[in-house]
Enzyme design. Structure first.
Site, mmCIF file in Angstrom:
data_model
loop_
_atom_site.group_PDB
_atom_site.id
_atom_site.type_symbol
_atom_site.label_atom_id
_atom_site.label_comp_id
_atom_site.label_asym_id
_atom_site.label_seq_id
_atom_site.Cartn_x
_atom_site.Cartn_y
_atom_site.Cartn_z
ATOM 1 N N ASP A 25 0.801 -1.269 7.679
ATOM 2 C CA ASP A 25 1.927 -0.951 7.595
ATOM 3 C C ASP A 25 2.732 -0.519 9.479
ATOM 4 O OD1 ASP A 25 4.437 -0.337 6.572
ATOM 5 O OD2 ASP A 25 4.560 1.369 7.011
ATOM 6 N N ASP B 229 -1.612 -6.543 3.110
ATOM 7 C CA ASP B 229 -0.682 -6.518 3.839
ATOM 8 C C ASP B 229 -1.523 -6.675 5.379
ATOM 9 O OD1 ASP B 229 1.292 -6.118 2.039
ATOM 10 O OD2 ASP B 229 1.654 -4.318 2.384
ATOM 11 N N ASP C 72 7.235 4.686 -6.747
ATOM 12 C CA ASP C 72 7.460 3.999 -4.951
ATOM 13 C C ASP C 72 7.988 5.235 -4.572
ATOM 14 O OD1 ASP C 72 6.530 1.780 -6.008
ATOM 15 O OD2 ASP C 72 7.805 0.349 -6.411
#
Length: 378
Positions: free
Chosen positions: A168, A206, A358
């Protein structure tokens, strides 16, 4: 329009946010499971807009020459001296691990009017098991508990190692291993729990798509570690199928993504069985199938490389306004299966467990019945 990333936040990494919610959520949520909850997506401040596909050779910036101090990918142990060939598509049925938040909620809320819908449409479906915390002393046993459980039933588990340093880009999901050397050791221990039966590994969501924040040198180092990870995982269990991060159809151009994936070892049968996309996101299956095929075309490598797609929450596609936090109007996507009927698409998976919030309809990373019910009844 700026593309939204599929960024994910590990449960427990946002303790300051948890305190902002009051006790009204308590009766709506399940207790955390022994394994890591699947993380949540968060917005990326500056993701480039999708552009026309570029060729793999010109899509990605070239790393600067390697200085002498730069890490190089260490060798992985090999069981044979011959080049590994990709095996055929995994057959059979996916494994539903019994230690999950949705199953905990179902067991303790039999009288809830939402029980039947959540139990039948979400809890009965197999989902991935995340390992999002850096716990090198326990990770082998925890992975083995999942893989041995699947093997005992003749089912295929899906596991998600998520501990790459700098994940991230130091944002909401910062955490993981303290450095790449520690990560390499953690992966060795993760691999030791894979057993010998079939297992699908969704390697570091990611970790490839979100590398713009890294310098050329740091990006090369990360890619070297990912390539090593793939080799270690497949060497530890030759029946493991390892998939690398392709982001999603609303993010990087296929040529750009493929160029990075190639650097990360995704085109090598010794490291990779292909790519994954749409983890914790909402893009339609049709869009992801088309995108993944374009990435695979640009990637090269063995003809048998395939893709797996997270279909857990993409039944209505991505919100037009780009909302990422428990957006309203979403619904469950295709049920998890290893038999997609689509060429080069190896599986539809529920990598993000539907109902794990979330952070807007419940506490971040926690199964929230009201959100799950909305997804399952839409």
């Amino acid at each position: 329009m700026v593309a939204a990333a599929s960024l994910v936040v590990a449960a427990g990494a946002v303790a300051g946010v948890l305190a902002a919610f009051d006790d009204r959520w308590a009766s709506d949520e399940a207790a955390p499971p022994e394994v890591s909850a699947s993380p949540r997506p968060v917005p990326l401040p500056a993701v480039p807009s999708p552009s026309a596909p570029a060729t793999a050779e010109s899509a990605s910036p070239s790393p600067s020459p390697s200085p002498s101090a730069r890490r190089t990918p260490g060798p992985a142990p090999s069981r044979t001296g011959t080049k590994r060939e990709r095996t055929g598509t995994v057959a059979g049925r996916l494994y539903r691990h019994p230690d999950s938040q949705v199953l905990a909620w179902v067991r303790s809320h039999s009288g809830d009017p939402r029980h039947a819908v959540i139990a039948s449409r979400i809890a009965e479906q197999p989902a991935a098991v995340w390992f999002a915390d850096y716990s090198p002393d326990t990770v082998t046993a925890r992975v083995a508990a999942v893989t041995s459980g699947g093997a005992a039933l003749g089912r295929v588990p899906v596991v998600v190692p998520y501990a790459i340093p700098g994940r991230d880009c130091g944002g909401h999901s910062q955490g993981g291993a303290p450095d790449l050397d520690a990560y390499d050791t953690w992966i060795d221990r993760f691999a030791a729990g894979l057993g010998s039966a079939e297992v699908i590994v969704v390697l570091e969501p990611d970790s490839v798509a979100q590398t713009e924040c890294l310098s050329a040198g740091d990006r090369a180092d990360r890619f070297a570690s990912l390539a090593r990870a793939g080799r270690v995982l497949k060497s530890a269990n030759p029946r493991a199928r390892v998939y690398f991060d392709a982001g999603h159809s609303g993010w990087n151009a296929p040529g750009t993504q493929a160029a990075w994936l190639r650097q990360a070892g995704a085109a090598s049968p010794e490291s990779s069985d292909g790519i994954f996309s749409n983890v914790s996101n909402f893009h339609t299956t049709a869009d992801e199938v088309a995108y993944d095929r374009r990435v695979l075309d640009a990637l090269g490598g063995p003809a048998g490389l395939g893709a797996v797609i997270d279909t857990s929450r993409n039944g209505n596609g991505a919100p037009a306004d780009g909302e990422w936090c428990d957006p309203s109007g979403r619904r469950l996507g295709r049920t998890p299966t290893l038999n997609t009927g689509a060429s080069r698409i190896d599986a539809y998976l529920w990598v993000k467990l539907p109902g794990e919030s979330d952070g807007c309809k419940g506490r971040p990373g926690t199964f929230t019945a009201s959100y799950a019910y909305d997804l399952a009844s839409s």
